[in-house]
Design a protein around this motif. Structure first.
Motif, PDB file in Angstrom:
ATOM      1  N   TRP A 269       0.830  -1.205   0.000  1.00 14.59           N
ATOM      2  CA  TRP A 269       0.000   0.000   0.000  1.00 14.59           C
ATOM      3  C   TRP A 269       0.864   1.253   0.000  1.00 14.59           C
ATOM      4  O   TRP A 269       0.604   2.211  -0.746  1.00 14.59           O
ATOM      5  N   LEU A 270       1.913   1.245   0.796  1.00 14.20           N
ATOM      6  CA  LEU A 270       2.762   2.422   0.927  1.00 14.20           C
ATOM      7  C   LEU A 270       3.449   2.769  -0.393  1.00 14.20           C
ATOM      8  O   LEU A 270       3.459   3.936  -0.816  1.00 14.20           O
ATOM      9  N   THR A 271       4.023   1.780  -1.064  1.00 19.74           N
ATOM     10  CA  THR A 271       4.703   2.073  -2.321  1.00 19.74           C
ATOM     11  C   THR A 271       3.713   2.442  -3.424  1.00 19.74           C
ATOM     12  O   THR A 271       4.053   3.206  -4.335  1.00 19.74           O
ATOM     13  N   ASP A 272       2.502   1.917  -3.343  1.00 21.16           N
ATOM     14  CA  ASP A 272       1.484   2.325  -4.316  1.00 21.16           C
ATOM     15  C   ASP A 272       1.097   3.784  -4.083  1.00 21.16           C
ATOM     16  O   ASP A 272       0.915   4.549  -5.050  1.00 21.16           O
ATOM     17  N   ILE A 273       0.967   4.174  -2.828  1.00 23.33           N
ATOM     18  CA  ILE A 273       0.660   5.574  -2.503  1.00 23.33           C
ATOM     19  C   ILE A 273       1.797   6.489  -2.962  1.00 23.33           C
ATOM     20  O   ILE A 273       1.567   7.587  -3.492  1.00 23.33           O
ATOM     21  N   ILE A 274       3.025   6.030  -2.798  1.00 24.07           N
ATOM     22  CA  ILE A 274       4.190   6.814  -3.229  1.00 24.07           C
ATOM     23  C   ILE A 274       4.150   7.056  -4.732  1.00 24.07           C
ATOM     24  O   ILE A 274       4.534   8.116  -5.228  1.00 24.07           O
ATOM     25  N   GLY A 275       3.681   6.042  -5.472  1.00 24.40           N
ATOM     26  CA  GLY A 275       3.565   6.190  -6.910  1.00 24.40           C
ATOM     27  C   GLY A 275       4.452   5.278  -7.716  1.00 24.40           C
ATOM     28  O   GLY A 275       4.677   5.514  -8.910  1.00 24.40           O
ATOM     29  N   ILE A 276       5.000   4.220  -7.082  1.00 17.66           N
ATOM     30  CA  ILE A 276       5.897   3.326  -7.820  1.00 17.66           C
ATOM     31  C   ILE A 276       5.377   1.884  -7.852  1.00 17.66           C
ATOM     32  O   ILE A 276       6.120   0.964  -8.138  1.00 17.66           O
ATOM     33  N   TYR A 277       4.133   1.673  -7.565  1.00 15.62           N
ATOM     34  CA  TYR A 277       3.427   0.397  -7.704  1.00 15.62           C
ATOM     35  C   TYR A 277       3.639  -0.527  -6.503  1.00 15.62           C
ATOM     36  O   TYR A 277       4.709  -0.596  -5.914  1.00 15.62           O
ATOM     37  N   ALA A 278       2.587  -1.260  -6.188  1.00 15.39           N
ATOM     38  CA  ALA A 278       2.542  -2.074  -4.971  1.00 15.39           C
ATOM     39  C   ALA A 278       3.536  -3.226  -4.980  1.00 15.39           C
ATOM     40  O   ALA A 278       4.113  -3.560  -3.943  1.00 15.39           O
ATOM     41  N   ILE A 279       3.740  -3.854  -6.137  1.00 17.14           N
ATOM     42  CA  ILE A 279       4.598  -5.035  -6.185  1.00 17.14           C
ATOM     43  C   ILE A 279       6.043  -4.701  -5.857  1.00 17.14           C
ATOM     44  O   ILE A 279       6.806  -5.549  -5.411  1.00 17.14           O
ATOM     45  N   PHE A 280       6.441  -3.438  -6.066  1.00 13.98           N
ATOM     46  CA  PHE A 280       7.804  -3.024  -5.740  1.00 13.98           C
ATOM     47  C   PHE A 280       8.027  -3.120  -4.231  1.00 13.98           C
ATOM     48  O   PHE A 280       9.048  -3.630  -3.764  1.00 13.98           O
TER      49      PHE A 280
END
Length: 428
Positions: A269-280
């Motif tokens: 969730w955090l990386t998706d919010i950041i803008g670099i996609y959840a799987i990262f």
């Protein structure tokens, strides 16, 4: 459609998805010696408009309707049936990428750092440059890239797409041949792991750079780097608490697994919010988790459900976006052939030469090149991201899926041929 009707349709969708994927896998493995991932990729295309849609278009559209519903007003809203499938497939991807990170062995990199970096570098730089050049000249075609995508952005995305390697497939082949711990196997695993980690970082940068607002792009890139650094230097020591819990309980309990999943979903969730996609975020968390018996038990408790139930849903969702009928002119088929050639030369040939220059013999160098050239599931992930983000069109998506299937399809037979004097025929 009521909630009850949605559940009924979902159950039928899952029944057909799992049945077709399993049947295709049995036939593909038994008669063609192909890996599960290849068979499930083909099953996904079969259930889409390219095959099932031709045989029974009305039933196919009822079972797997279009992702968006067009209202009388002209507005488009998400189809609830397909939104549920999409959400389930994304959860499967998050868990799967976490497991990939969990298998990321930094000791392999330390042991063969120089050679692995050389092979991986060749497998990233060569296809990235070739793919970028091709995208630059193709970016003005609205049938391939969306009109608001600049040539620079198109080059970055296609270059990153060409650079990906099916690391899970590579590792599985080596381990099942019992050559993963040899000098050659260690080099292949180390190069593959560095390659995939670099490719996902490239993708994160590409997605961040596509933001219209420079401050948003800077936030995404800066946030991604901060996430990685915090996970490595602060998160990794904190995550050692799982080792203490495991040693205390003697096994991975339901409570421990739940805590791991909570941490995983928050990272995604955090990386998706950041803008670099959840799987990262899932991959980075997996790479930072404690190793040993704890990691092995986590994998055992999650791998089967993920690969047997959740991932086939993603394959089918990708297949629904694959419309081979869109590649309907000699020019488009010529571009498809060009993309396949670039993929093989940029990845397979480059890695073969790099491995040879690193001291391996031609047989093992060619095997490394073939393994690194397989795209598999990892390519479908990056292509779905590009389609979802509005970078590529369904036509280019279809062409790239064909490339991914061809490069993955050739892997098992070529590896068997190259290593037939080392082991009995590969059985995967």
């Amino acid at each position: 459609m009521s909630n009850f009707e949605l559940v009924l349709k979902l159950l039928l969708q899952l029944t057909i998805i799992l049945s077709v994927c399993r049947l295709t896998t049995i036939i593909g493995k038994r008669y063609f010696g192909q890996a599960d991932v290849v068979c499930e990729m083909i099953a996904g295309v079969m259930l889409g408009p390219s095959c099932f849609g031709l045989i029974s278009p009305e039933f196919q559209q009822w079972l797997f309707p279009k992702t968006l519903i067009l209202l009388a007003s002209g507005a488009k809203i998400p189809n609830p049936s397909m939104s549920i499938l999409f959400a389930i497939s994304q959860v499967g991807l998050i868990i799967y990428m976490f497991l990939i990170g969990l298998e990321f062995n930094t000791d392999l990199i330390k042991n063969r750092l120089k050679s692995a970096s050389f092979v991986s570098g060749a497998g990233i730089i060569a296809p990235f440059i070739l793919g970028g050049i091709a995208a630059y000249f193709l970016s003005n075609q609205s049938s391939l890239f969306n009109v608001d995508i600049t040539p620079w952005a198109a080059s970055l995305y296609l270059g990153a797409s060409m650079s990906i390697t099916a690391f899970p497939m590579l590792a599985r082949m080596l381990y099942e041949r019992d050559i993963a711990k040899t000098s050659f196997g260690t080099l292949a695993l180390a190069a593959g792991s560095i390659d995939d980690a670099t490719a996902w970082c490239l993708l994160a940068i590409v997605l961040a750079s596509l933001k219209a607002n420079p401050s948003i792009a800077a936030f995404a890139i800066g946030g991604g780097i901060s996430f990685v650094l915090l996970t490595i230097f602060i998160g990794r020591p904190v995550l050692k608490i799982f080792t203490h819990i495991f040693q205390k309980d003697g096994t991975v309990t339901i409570s421990t697994l739940t805590l791991v999943l909570i941490t995983l979903m928050f990272s995604a969730w955090l990386t998706d919010i950041i803008g670099i996609y959840a799987i990262f975020g899932a991959f980075i968390l997996g790479a930072a988790m404690p190793r040993g018996e704890f990691a092995q038990q986590i994998q055992e408790r999650t791998e089967y459900l993920t690969t047997a139930f959740l991932l086939p849903i993603f394959f089918v969702f990708s297949g629904l976006n694959t419309q081979i009928g869109l590649v309907n002119t000699p020019t488009l088929w010529g571009i498809t052939l060009l993309l396949i050639t670039i993929a093989v030369v940029g990845k397979g040939v480059a890695c073969t030469l790099a491995a040879k220059f690193s001291g391996e013999n031609w047989q093992e160098s060619a095997t490394i090149g073939v393994l690194m050239n397989a795209r598999g599931l990892m390519e479908l992930i990056i292509l779905n991201i590009g389609l979802e983000q509005g970078i590529i069109t369904p036509t280019l998506f279809t062409m790239m899926v064909i490339m991914a299937i061809v490069t993955t399809l050739m892997t098992s037979p070529l590896v068997n041929l190259l290593l037939q004097d080392k082991q009995t025929s590969l059985n995967i």
